[in-house]
Motif scaffolding. Structure first.
Motif, PDB file in Angstrom:
ATOM      1  N   GLY A  31      84.389  21.275  86.282  1.00 48.94           N
ATOM      2  CA  GLY A  31      85.188  22.323  87.555  1.00 48.94           C
ATOM      3  C   GLY A  31      83.391  22.895  87.990  1.00 48.94           C
ATOM      4  O   GLY A  31      83.399  21.819  88.647  1.00 48.94           O
ATOM      5  N   ASN A  32      83.562  23.916  88.423  1.00 49.98           N
ATOM      6  CA  ASN A  32      82.228  24.325  89.388  1.00 49.98           C
ATOM      7  C   ASN A  32      80.791  24.497  88.796  1.00 49.98           C
ATOM      8  O   ASN A  32      79.691  25.111  89.045  1.00 49.98           O
ATOM      9  N   GLN A  33      81.219  24.279  87.263  1.00 51.39           N
ATOM     10  CA  GLN A  33      79.969  24.957  86.162  1.00 51.39           C
ATOM     11  C   GLN A  33      78.490  22.949  86.200  1.00 51.39           C
ATOM     12  O   GLN A  33      79.527  22.365  85.902  1.00 51.39           O
ATOM     13  N   VAL A  34      78.048  23.149  86.323  1.00 54.74           N
ATOM     14  CA  VAL A  34      76.221  22.772  85.802  1.00 54.74           C
ATOM     15  C   VAL A  34      75.430  22.697  84.979  1.00 54.74           C
ATOM     16  O   VAL A  34      75.460  24.285  85.120  1.00 54.74           O
ATOM     17  N   GLU A  35      75.625  21.651  84.050  1.00 52.45           N
ATOM     18  CA  GLU A  35      74.142  22.116  82.749  1.00 52.45           C
ATOM     19  C   GLU A  35      73.784  21.217  82.495  1.00 52.45           C
ATOM     20  O   GLU A  35      73.435  20.002  82.042  1.00 52.45           O
ATOM     21  N   THR A  36      72.253  21.049  81.889  1.00 51.44           N
ATOM     22  CA  THR A  36      71.289  20.368  81.929  1.00 51.44           C
ATOM     23  C   THR A  36      70.978  20.636  80.480  1.00 51.44           C
ATOM     24  O   THR A  36      71.090  21.602  80.232  1.00 51.44           O
ATOM     25  N   SER A  37      70.522  19.685  79.622  1.00 48.25           N
ATOM     26  CA  SER A  37      70.460  19.404  78.407  1.00 48.25           C
ATOM     27  C   SER A  37      69.407  18.400  77.793  1.00 48.25           C
ATOM     28  O   SER A  37      69.678  16.878  79.229  1.00 48.25           O
ATOM     29  N   ARG A  38      68.669  18.542  76.782  1.00 42.99           N
ATOM     30  CA  ARG A  38      67.949  17.668  76.784  1.00 42.99           C
ATOM     31  C   ARG A  38      68.540  16.664  75.259  1.00 42.99           C
ATOM     32  O   ARG A  38      69.527  17.399  74.376  1.00 42.99           O
ATOM     33  N   ILE A  39      68.058  15.520  74.516  1.00 45.67           N
ATOM     34  CA  ILE A  39      69.023  14.736  74.196  1.00 45.67           C
ATOM     35  C   ILE A  39      67.578  14.081  73.193  1.00 45.67           C
ATOM     36  O   ILE A  39      67.070  12.787  74.003  1.00 45.67           O
ATOM     37  N   TRP A  40      67.976  14.236  72.209  1.00 47.04           N
ATOM     38  CA  TRP A  40      67.219  13.052  71.747  1.00 47.04           C
ATOM     39  C   TRP A  40      68.207  11.896  71.050  1.00 47.04           C
ATOM     40  O   TRP A  40      68.635  12.511  69.373  1.00 47.04           O
ATOM     41  N   HIS A  41      68.248  11.155  70.804  1.00 38.52           N
ATOM     42  CA  HIS A  41      69.215  10.166  69.582  1.00 38.52           C
ATOM     43  C   HIS A  41      68.288   8.765  68.777  1.00 38.52           C
ATOM     44  O   HIS A  41      67.362   8.268  69.521  1.00 38.52           O
ATOM     45  N   PHE A  42      68.294   9.477  67.460  1.00 38.03           N
ATOM     46  CA  PHE A  42      67.238   8.323  66.370  1.00 38.03           C
ATOM     47  C   PHE A  42      67.914   7.436  65.426  1.00 38.03           C
ATOM     48  O   PHE A  42      68.905   8.094  65.215  1.00 38.03           O
ATOM     49  N   VAL A  43      67.851   6.555  65.655  1.00 36.21           N
ATOM     50  CA  VAL A  43      68.488   5.484  64.731  1.00 36.21           C
ATOM     51  C   VAL A  43      68.046   4.827  63.809  1.00 36.21           C
ATOM     52  O   VAL A  43      66.571   4.156  63.839  1.00 36.21           O
ATOM     53  N   ASP A  44      67.396   4.958  62.560  1.00 34.18           N
ATOM     54  CA  ASP A  44      67.346   4.418  61.424  1.00 34.18           C
ATOM     55  C   ASP A  44      68.125   3.682  60.331  1.00 34.18           C
ATOM     56  O   ASP A  44      68.905   3.990  60.328  1.00 34.18           O
ATOM     57  N   ALA A  45      67.593   3.197  59.319  1.00 34.77           N
ATOM     58  CA  ALA A  45      68.186   2.172  58.240  1.00 34.77           C
ATOM     59  C   ALA A  45      68.894   3.525  57.345  1.00 34.77           C
ATOM     60  O   ALA A  45      70.701   4.000  56.742  1.00 34.77           O
ATOM     61  N   GLY A  46      68.827   4.848  58.114  1.00 37.44           N
ATOM     62  CA  GLY A  46      69.681   5.621  57.091  1.00 37.44           C
ATOM     63  C   GLY A  46      70.716   6.595  58.474  1.00 37.44           C
ATOM     64  O   GLY A  46      71.869   7.522  57.754  1.00 37.44           O
ATOM     65  N   GLY A  47      71.008   5.713  59.308  1.00 37.27           N
ATOM     66  CA  GLY A  47      72.382   5.731  60.588  1.00 37.27           C
ATOM     67  C   GLY A  47      71.594   6.669  61.631  1.00 37.27           C
ATOM     68  O   GLY A  47      70.280   6.741  61.986  1.00 37.27           O
ATOM     69  N   GLU A  48      72.407   7.427  62.385  1.00 37.93           N
ATOM     70  CA  GLU A  48      72.350   8.104  63.094  1.00 37.93           C
ATOM     71  C   GLU A  48      71.737   9.540  63.116  1.00 37.93           C
ATOM     72  O   GLU A  48      72.294  10.089  62.618  1.00 37.93           O
ATOM     73  N   HIS A  49      70.992  10.013  64.182  1.00 33.63           N
ATOM     74  CA  HIS A  49      70.260  10.863  63.756  1.00 33.63           C
ATOM     75  C   HIS A  49      70.243  11.717  65.161  1.00 33.63           C
ATOM     76  O   HIS A  49      69.172  11.231  66.303  1.00 33.63           O
ATOM     77  N   GLU A  50      70.139  12.848  65.049  1.00 35.82           N
ATOM     78  CA  GLU A  50      70.229  13.596  67.247  1.00 35.82           C
ATOM     79  C   GLU A  50      70.233  14.735  66.409  1.00 35.82           C
ATOM     80  O   GLU A  50      70.590  15.097  66.134  1.00 35.82           O
ATOM     81  N   ARG A  51      69.452  15.099  67.995  1.00 38.75           N
ATOM     82  CA  ARG A  51      69.373  16.159  68.159  1.00 38.75           C
ATOM     83  C   ARG A  51      69.381  17.316  70.044  1.00 38.75           C
ATOM     84  O   ARG A  51      68.960  16.734  70.762  1.00 38.75           O
ATOM     85  N   LEU A  52      70.272  17.725  70.852  1.00 40.17           N
ATOM     86  CA  LEU A  52      70.549  18.555  71.833  1.00 40.17           C
ATOM     87  C   LEU A  52      69.911  19.290  71.709  1.00 40.17           C
ATOM     88  O   LEU A  52      70.654  20.375  71.168  1.00 40.17           O
ATOM     89  N   ALA A  53      69.576  20.053  73.098  1.00 42.07           N
ATOM     90  CA  ALA A  53      69.444  21.188  73.177  1.00 42.07           C
ATOM     91  C   ALA A  53      69.599  21.506  74.817  1.00 42.07           C
ATOM     92  O   ALA A  53      68.863  20.935  75.644  1.00 42.07           O
ATOM     93  N   THR A  54      69.956  22.614  74.952  1.00 46.70           N
ATOM     94  CA  THR A  54      70.791  23.281  76.194  1.00 46.70           C
ATOM     95  C   THR A  54      69.244  23.097  77.042  1.00 46.70           C
ATOM     96  O   THR A  54      68.088  24.087  76.282  1.00 46.70           O
ATOM     97  N   LEU A  55      69.021  23.780  78.275  1.00 49.81           N
ATOM     98  CA  LEU A  55      67.575  23.813  79.002  1.00 49.81           C
ATOM     99  C   LEU A  55      68.112  24.809  79.979  1.00 49.81           C
ATOM    100  O   LEU A  55      67.235  25.360  80.342  1.00 49.81           O
ATOM    101  N   ASP A  56      69.402  25.248  80.247  1.00 52.26           N
ATOM    102  CA  ASP A  56      69.824  26.380  80.832  1.00 52.26           C
ATOM    103  C   ASP A  56      69.982  27.393  80.195  1.00 52.26           C
ATOM    104  O   ASP A  56      70.892  26.888  79.160  1.00 52.26           O
ATOM    105  N   GLY A  57      70.177  28.732  80.431  1.00 47.35           N
ATOM    106  CA  GLY A  57      70.070  29.681  79.794  1.00 47.35           C
ATOM    107  C   GLY A  57      70.043  29.580  78.414  1.00 47.35           C
ATOM    108  O   GLY A  57      68.222  28.250  78.071  1.00 47.35           O
ATOM    109  N   PRO A  58      70.448  30.481  78.011  1.00 46.99           N
ATOM    110  CA  PRO A  58      69.394  30.616  75.815  1.00 46.99           C
ATOM    111  C   PRO A  58      69.045  28.898  75.412  1.00 46.99           C
ATOM    112  O   PRO A  58      70.503  28.430  75.872  1.00 46.99           O
ATOM    113  N   LEU A  59      68.754  29.054  74.947  1.00 46.70           N
ATOM    114  CA  LEU A  59      68.658  28.008  74.086  1.00 46.70           C
ATOM    115  C   LEU A  59      70.182  27.808  73.400  1.00 46.70           C
ATOM    116  O   LEU A  59      69.954  28.947  72.095  1.00 46.70           O
ATOM    117  N   ARG A  60      70.402  26.925  73.365  1.00 47.12           N
ATOM    118  CA  ARG A  60      71.158  26.473  72.236  1.00 47.12           C
ATOM    119  C   ARG A  60      71.310  25.195  71.478  1.00 47.12           C
ATOM    120  O   ARG A  60      71.206  24.148  72.203  1.00 47.12           O
TER     121      ARG A  60
END
Lengths: 162, 323
Positions: B54-83
């Protein structure tokens, strides 16, 4: 990284200090590095480690539980600072709006469509719908294609303003 | 701007000429889609992306890590309060500090849901024409543009720009039938194959969220929903992917039936009619559309990445079973 080191050593000017302190507050890795550098310094200087490693987080969680006392002390300088940062944020927001609007070739088209189409779906109370979104997301091929990124919908900042 | 115009032009052109899509081209585009699906599960990366709807724009940071245990990810919003969102394979946790709320989705069995593996891509060519177009550049990386042109108005069009070496989707867009972008994801900065420490994947709120309210949603992939008390008529191109019993916080046990056309998925939730009804009718969120309606003693909630009219059509395909 070297900025943190310089900050620890007090080698930055006032503006850089302000900027880096802000960064410290916002980024956990940054603040963890900050703590780590102090620890390294303490060890190198052979100073006794008086504080437990989780001191900061324990103080923070204690502060969180304290009642907030609303008595801000406003000085002219501070207000001016806020006004300035608000102005620069507004400028950034304006530029962003321009960028995204010019990037959208459908902008004018969209408005024409809006006049003739029946009312668009209304945004819902996001808190209620969040669980459904999450429950659905896992089955969506978009999760296979993009990983966690589409989940950003469930934590969107704009949920309640819409 | 010029770039986006080109894309819209392409979509318009294809409107009349998709039938003549060259089979060799299709196979090539499909191979790229397979590469995209595989990349998300095999490549470690960290980056910043912009989500635009829509008219909304949001920026986020992402960390994506793959090892023998599978996929591990973290997403943190950079705009507004950290979620934050932390994902370990199928388990997803959302941290919403403003509401002091933790949302946890947990699967009660091991392994990725089989239907989510690349074979699901098989349905694609029945409902979409995959097209490999030009090369572009996103976040400093060269990428290949793949378009999925829907064969009818029941679906949205898709755009992927996949990084040349890894296939990582650097830009993903969803288009409606008027060639308007409904939603887009795009990296602005990216580092592929970077070293990610476990610490970066841990939530910022790991400690303090212990005092927050926790909402759990769960399902058991072996707990198949038997009689849902409703019959659902077939909507063209959508095949049944799963039918499970599941729990949602604050709701009685319910059934979730998932349909997919290979690209989009639509979930139908069927639960006992609550005493206080939620907002009924259509709703939207980016490319996700929602339709809620009561039906005798049940409440039907349809959620999916399809146009509002399709979501309504699917909601209306649910009828009380004739006794």
């Amino acid at each position: 990284m070297d900025k943190i080191s310089a900050l620890v050593d007090g080698e930055l000017n006032e503006q850089e200090v302000q900027f880096n302190l802000l960064h410290l507050k916002q980024h956990r890795e940054y603040s963890e590095t900050w703590a780590l550098f102090h620890l390294i310094g303490d060890v190198m200087r052979d100073e006794p480690l008086l504080l437990r490693h989780d001191f900061t987080s324990r103080v923070c969680s204690c502060l969180d539980r304290e009642p907030t006392i609303m008595a801000p002390r406003f000085t002219y300088k501070r207000v001016a600072g806020y006004a300035l940062s608000a102005a620069s944020l507004a400028a950034i927001a304006f530029v962003l709006t321009l960028v995204f609007n010019t990037d959208n070739p459908f902008h004018s088209n969209q408005q024409q469509v809006a006049q003739v189409t029946p009312p668009a779906p209304q945004p819902v109370n996001q808190t209620k719908i969040n669980e459904y979104l999450m429950a659905h997301q896992e089955f969506s091929p978009s999760t296979t294609m993009q990983g966690v990124a589409p989940y950003v919908r469930t934590v969107s900042d704009n949920q309640e303003n819409r | 701007m010029r770039y986006a115009l080109t894309i819209s032009f392409l979509f318009l052109q294809l409107g009349s000429s998709w039938v003549q899509a060259d089979p060799g081209q299709t196979a090539d585009a499909m191979a790229w889609l397979q590469k995209v699906a595989a990349a998300s599960r095999r490549i470690s990366y960290t980056g910043t992306f912009v989500y635009h709807h829509g008219n909304q724009v949001e920026t986020s940071r992402i960390w994506h890590f793959v090892d023998a245990g599978g996929e591990h990810e973290r997403l943190a919003t950079l705009d507004g309060p950290l979620r934050e969102i932390v994902r370990n394979n199928e388990d997803v946790t959302c941290y919403l500090p403003e509401k002091e709320l933790v949302l946890i989705e947990k699967r009660n069995s091991v392994g990725r849901f089989p239907a989510l593996l690349p074979p699901q891509l098989s349905g694609i060519t029945e409902n979409y024409v995959p097209i490999k177009t030009k090369r572009d550049r996103v976040a400093g990386f060269s990428c290949q543009v793949i378009l999925l042109k829907p064969k009818d108005d029941l679906r949205y069009g898709r755009y992927f720009c996949a990084e040349l070496a890894t296939g990582l989707p650097l830009r993903v867009r969803t288009y409606n039938s008027d060639n308007e972008i409904v939603e887009s994801f795009a990296f602005t900065a990216l580092s592929i194959g970077s070293d990610i420490s476990k610490m970066m994947l841990k939530s910022h709120f790991a400690a303090e969220s212990k005092y927050w309210h926790v909402d759990r949603t769960a399902f058991d992939q072996d707990n198949i929903a038997g009689d849902v008390g409703r019959s659902i008529s077939q909507v063209p191109g959508f095949k049944r992917l799963a039918a499970i019993k599941r729990s949602l916080p604050g709701h009685p046990a319910m059934s979730q039936i998932v349909y997919s056309d290979g690209v989009a998925a639509v979930s139908i939730f069927i639960e006992p009619l609550p005493e206080t009804l939620p907002a009924l009718g259509p709703a939207s969120y980016g490319a996700i559309n929602i339709y809620v309606k009561p039906q005798t003693d049940r409440m039907i909630t349809v959620v999916g990445e399809a146009p509002p009219s399709t979501i309504k059509l699917i909601a209306d395909s649910v009828t009380p079973e004739e006794k």
